[in-house]
Design a protein around this motif. Structure first.
Motif, PDB file in Angstrom:
ATOM      1  N   GLY A  87       0.107   3.497  -8.136  1.00  0.00           N
ATOM      2  CA  GLY A  87      -1.128   2.959  -7.586  1.00  0.00           C
ATOM      3  C   GLY A  87      -2.145   2.598  -8.648  1.00  0.00           C
ATOM      4  O   GLY A  87      -1.947   2.813  -9.845  1.00  0.00           O
ATOM      5  N   SER A 108      -3.538   1.274  -0.073  1.00  0.00           N
ATOM      6  CA  SER A 108      -2.177   1.807   0.007  1.00  0.00           C
ATOM      7  C   SER A 108      -2.198   3.299  -0.312  1.00  0.00           C
ATOM      8  O   SER A 108      -3.125   3.807  -0.954  1.00  0.00           O
ATOM      9  CB  SER A 108      -1.268   1.080  -0.989  1.00  0.00           C
ATOM     10  N   HIS A 109      -1.173   3.991   0.135  1.00  0.00           N
ATOM     11  CA  HIS A 109      -1.072   5.420  -0.185  1.00  0.00           C
ATOM     12  C   HIS A 109      -1.029   5.634  -1.695  1.00  0.00           C
ATOM     13  O   HIS A 109      -1.576   6.612  -2.216  1.00  0.00           O
ATOM     14  CB  HIS A 109       0.183   6.010   0.456  1.00  0.00           C
TER      15      HIS A 109
END
Length: 396
Positions: A243, A290-291
Motif C-alpha cells: 500500500g 484499499s486495505h
C-alpha cells in the motif's frame, strides 16, 4: 509463624531467587513465561533468564478473552467465570513449561503474574469526574498458585494506582533497576499492542527516568488484519508493503486527543481501536482506501509517533533497545529507523541479554523480586509512585 510466611522470609533472605515471570499483553497472542534467576534488588539487581517460551493461545482461548476485552459493556457472569478459568489455564501452562524444562515446583520461589488486562481506564480517558485512574486484569492468582503449588505475586497495577499512578507503564521500575547505564543514554522501547518507552539518561537517578505509553504499536494493524483478512497480524508486512500511506488519514489519526497529552501518559485498545479508525476515515473522507493503503497508513502512524518521541528525548547520542512483537515487523522497524536522528541507534534488547519477546515477563519477575527482597520507599518520585507492588497468593 505460618509456614508460607516463613518460606517467603527465607526466600527474601536468599542470595538469589528463582522467579517465573508471566506476561499476556493486549495482542492476546499468548502467555510469555520467563524462568529468571535473580539476585540483589534495586540498582543491584542481576537477572539470568534460564528459560523462556511463549505459550501461544489457541483460537478458542483468544475468542474467550475477546468477548470481554476492551469493551465498555460485557456479560458480568462470563467475566467472573473467565477470571477463574484463565487463572487455572495459566497455571496449567506453567506446569507444562516446568515439565519441559525439568524444573520442579519446589525449586521456584514465586510466580510473578501480570494477568490479562481486560480494561484500562486512566482518568483522562473516562468521563466520570468522581472516579480516578482504574485498570482491571484477570487470571486469578489464587487459581495459579493452587494449580501450580507455587506462591504467586500478582495484581501489580492496582497498587501503582493506589499510590497515585495510572497503573501503567510499570516498565520504569525494572528498566531502571536492570538497564540503567553510567556510560550510555538509553531508551528501552517496547512495541506490543501499545508502544511504550523508558528513557534512561546515562548516570540517571530514578527521578531522571521518563516512562510512558506512546500510542498504538501493533494494536490497530492487528485488529484491521483480523477484521479484513482473518489473520492475527500482517506477517512480514506483506499487506502494508503493497500500500501507500494516505496523508489525509494519517493526519486525522494524529489528531487523536491522546497525542496532545504530555508525557508520561497511558492508553490502550479502549481508545486505539477500529472505531477510532472508522471515525478518522469518515472525517478525512478516505473510506474508499484499499486495505493495503490503510495498513500502510496504520504502520506509518506507529512509526511516526515512536520516532517522534524518541527524537524529542534524544538530544545527544542515544541507544534505543527494542522489545515486544513489533521487533519482528521488519517493515515497521525500517520505517522507525528512517525517521530517527543520526545520533540515535536502534538495536534489539537481546544485545543487553534479554530476548525481545521475554522482556516484559522478566520485568514482572523483577517487580516480584522487589516485593520479596526490595527496600521500601515512602516518597513520590517523578510523578510515579515509588512503592512495593503485588499481592501474595499462597498455594494452599
Amino acid at each position: 509463624m505460618h509456614p508460607h510466611i516463613e518460606k517467603l522470609y527465607l526466600s527474601a533472605a536468599k542470595p538469589e531467587r528463582l522467579i517465573i515471570g508471566l506476561m499476556s499483553g493486549t495482542s492476546l497472542d499468548g502467555l510469555d513465561v520467563a524462568l529468571c534467576r535473580i539476585s540483589g534488588h534495586g540498582r543491584y539487581t542481576d537477572v539470568t533468564v534460564e528459560a523462556f517460551t511463549t505459550c501461544d493461545y489457541p483460537q478458542e482461548v483468544k475468542d474467550k478473552i475477546t468477548q470481554v476485552f476492551a469493551k465498555q459493556v460485557v456479560n458480568l457472569e462470563y467475566l467472573t467465570l473467565l477470571n477463574a478459568w484463565l487463572g487455572q489455564y495459566h497455571g496449567q501452562l506453567i506446569n507444562q513449561c516446568l515439565a519441559r524444562w525439568q524444573v520442579s515446583a519446589d525449586e521456584v520461589d514465586v510466580i510473578a503474574s501480570h494477568g490479562q488486562t481486560i480494561y484500562h481506564s486512566p482518568k483522562h480517558q473516562h468521563a466520570y469526574n468522581e472516579f480516578g485512574n482504574a485498570t482491571l486484569q484477570i487470571a486469578d492468582a489464587d487459581h495459579i498458585a493452587v494449580t501450580t503449588g507455587i506462591t504467586t505475586i500478582a495484581d501489580f497495577r492496582q497498587k501503582h494506582i493506589a499510590g497515585g499512578g495510572e497503573g501503567a507503564p510499570l516498565a520504569q521500575y525494572g528498566d531502571y533497576y536492570y538497564f540503567a547505564s553510567a556510560d550510555e543514554n538509553r531508551i528501552l522501547l517496547n512495541m506490543g499492542g501499545i508502544a511504550n518507552l523508558t528513557y534512561l539518561p546515562k548516570g540517571a537517578e530514578i527521578n531522571d527516568v521518563i516512562c510512558s505509553d506512546l500510542g498504538p504499536g501493533n494494536t490497530l494493524m492487528d485488529a484491521y488484519m483480523r477484521l479484513h483478512f482473518s489473520k492475527p497480524f500482517d506477517e512480514d508486512a506483506k499487506v502494508a508493503r503493497q500500500g501507500a500511506v494516505n496523508q489525509l488519514l494519517l493526519n486525522e489519526l494524529l489528531n487523536a486527543p491522546f497525542f496532545a497529552l504530555k508525557l508520561p501518559k497511558t492508553t490502550g485498545p479502549e481508545i486505539f481501536n477500529l472505531a477510532l479508525l472508522e471515525q478518522a476515515q469518515a472525517t478525512s473522507q478516505t473510506q474508499q482506501l484499499s486495505h493495503q493503503d490503510v495498513m500502510a497508513t496504520l504502520s506509518a502512524l506507529s512509526a511516526n509517533i515512536i520516532a517522534k518521541y524518541i527524537n524529542e528525548l534524544s538530544s545527544t547520542d542515544t541507544a534505543v533497545y527494542c522489545s515486544g512483537g513489533g521487533v519482528h515487523n521488519v517493515w515497521l522497524m525500517q520505517q522507525i529507523k528512517r525517521q530517527l536522528a543520526p545520533h540515535v541507534s536502534l538495536k534489539n534488547s537481546d544485545v543487553l541479554g534479554i530476548h525481545p519477546d521475554a522482556k516484559e515477563a522478566v520485568l514482572f519477575a523483577i517487580l516480584a523480586n522487589e516485593c520479596l527482597a526490595g527496600t521500601p520507599a515512602n516518597k513520590q518520585v517523578s510523578e510515579v509512585p515509588n512503592i512495593t507492588m503485588g499481592k501474595v497468593s499462597f498455594a494452599d
